[in-house]
Design an enzyme around this catalytic site. Structure first.
Site, PDB file in Angstrom:
ATOM      1  N   SER A  90     -51.926   2.357  -6.689  1.00 58.16           N
ATOM      2  CA  SER A  90     -51.463   3.303  -7.695  1.00 58.16           C
ATOM      3  C   SER A  90     -52.179   4.641  -7.515  1.00 58.16           C
ATOM      4  CB  SER A  90     -51.647   2.707  -9.089  1.00 58.16           C
ATOM      5  OG  SER A  90     -50.876   3.368 -10.054  1.00 58.16           O
ATOM      6  N   GLU A 117     -40.908  -1.479 -10.672  1.00 57.59           N
ATOM      7  CA  GLU A 117     -41.904  -0.460 -10.975  1.00 57.59           C
ATOM      8  C   GLU A 117     -41.296   0.918 -11.218  1.00 57.59           C
ATOM      9  OE1 GLU A 117     -45.556  -0.473  -8.711  1.00 57.59           O
ATOM     10  OE2 GLU A 117     -44.787  -2.138  -7.512  1.00 57.59           O
ATOM     11  N   HIS A 130     -46.200  -4.067 -11.099  1.00 55.53           N
ATOM     12  CA  HIS A 130     -47.073  -3.014 -10.588  1.00 55.53           C
ATOM     13  C   HIS A 130     -48.487  -3.531 -10.346  1.00 55.53           C
ATOM     14  CE1 HIS A 130     -48.459   1.093  -9.996  1.00 55.53           C
ATOM     15  NE2 HIS A 130     -49.394   0.932 -10.937  1.00 55.53           N
TER      16      HIS A 130
END
Length: 306
Positions: free
Chosen positions: A150, A240, A270
């Site tokens: 991320s 996601e 995610h």
């Protein structure tokens, strides 16, 4: 693993969604978000034979993680996610210990500075300093891979760009889990992402930017030069919010001549990798990542882990 319990993706969604909705909440102060995300890691059983040592790297706290035998002189610098506002080595131990086992290498998990106290480029500066210290310890740059999830995935790309352009150093490989490579792009809640929500993502992006320039490649590496990056695996799941951004980034990497592989994780949520000790689907994703990194690491014999 120390637990025989296994979770399907649908069951794991029901278990973890409340924790993420509570912790990644734009109405809570960052300090509270950090405590809650660290606490959520208690849902994950520890990986068997893990060894975690508290160390310093590049002037920042870090964890040195290993599981079983490792290849001498090979290492992975891991940059955790959390929107640049939250997350820590503690919150990601289910992922990092599983990845250490999958790659057969030790990991250094950096506790880089977080926004809003330390906006961009503090995190980039910390990650660059960590890589440079590994080199001074005797690691060949080609024996160091960088991976992150991320925000940590975006940080991985930004860090690598600085290492190449300013220091002439090219890591062995990159592993990007759902990389957030352009925080300035406002995400829209899609109804299927159990982890990230649009309000929290927008708040985190603003906190990380501070008074900076949204076109700065250290903030939004997806807008910068991608040529010359090392072999890269991009993994992302279809539910996601970052599916489109991550897949488009993989296409940009390919157009820039980078050796890139896109790992479609299907329904996995995610950074579901954090639940690898419990979830076969997450464990398989970590195995793919570990194999990619291990295949590109070269062996050296002069590195010190002190």
């Amino acid at each position: 693993m120390t637990s025989t319990l296994t979770l399907s993706i649908p069951l794991s969604e029901r278990l973890f969604k409340p924790a993420f909705r509570l912790g990644l909440n734009s109405r809570l102060p960052p300090a509270m978000q950090r405590r809650l995300l660290d606490a959520s890691a208690l849902l994950i059983p520890p990986v068997a034979d893990r060894v975690i040592r508290q160390v310093s790297l590049g002037g920042r706290p870090a964890e040195r993680v290993s599981v079983g035998p490792t290849q001498q002189g090979q290492t992975i610098l891991y940059l955790h996610g959390g929107g640049y506002v939250t997350g820590s080595p503690r919150s990601h131990r289910g992922l990092t210990t599983s990845l250490a086992a999958a790659a057969g290498a030790e990991l250094y998990v950096l506790e880089y500075r977080l926004a809003p106290e330390h906006p961009c480029p503090a995190a980039v500066d910390d990650a660059v300093a960590a890589f440079l210290e590994l080199v001074t310890r005797g690691y060949d740059p080609e024996s160091i891979a960088i991976a992150g999830d991320s925000a940590g995935g975006g940080l991985t790309v930004a860090t690598t760009r600085v290492l190449i352009d300013d220091h002439g150093l090219r890591p062995a490989a990159l592993g990007l889990i759902s990389p957030w490579v352009d925080p300035a792009v406002r995400q829209v809640d899609n109804g299927t992402d159990i982890v990230v929500n649009a309000a929290w993502a927008a708040q985190s992006a603003d906190m990380y930017l501070g008074d900076g320039d949204p076109d700065d490649a250290r903030y939004a590496p997806g807008r910068g030069d991608l040529t010359g990056l090392p072999p890269t695996l991009v993994q992302v799941g279809r539910p996601e919010m970052l599916w489109q951004q991550a897949t488009e980034f993989a296409t940009k990497l390919e157009a820039a001549g980078v050796d890139v592989t896109l790992g479609d994780l299907g329904r996995l949520w995610h950074v579901g990798h954090v639940a690898a000790p419990l979830m076969p689907a997450a464990a398989a994703a970590v195995e793919e990542l570990g194999d990619h990194l291990a295949r590109h690491l070269i062996r050296t014999s002069t590195a010190s882990t002190a």
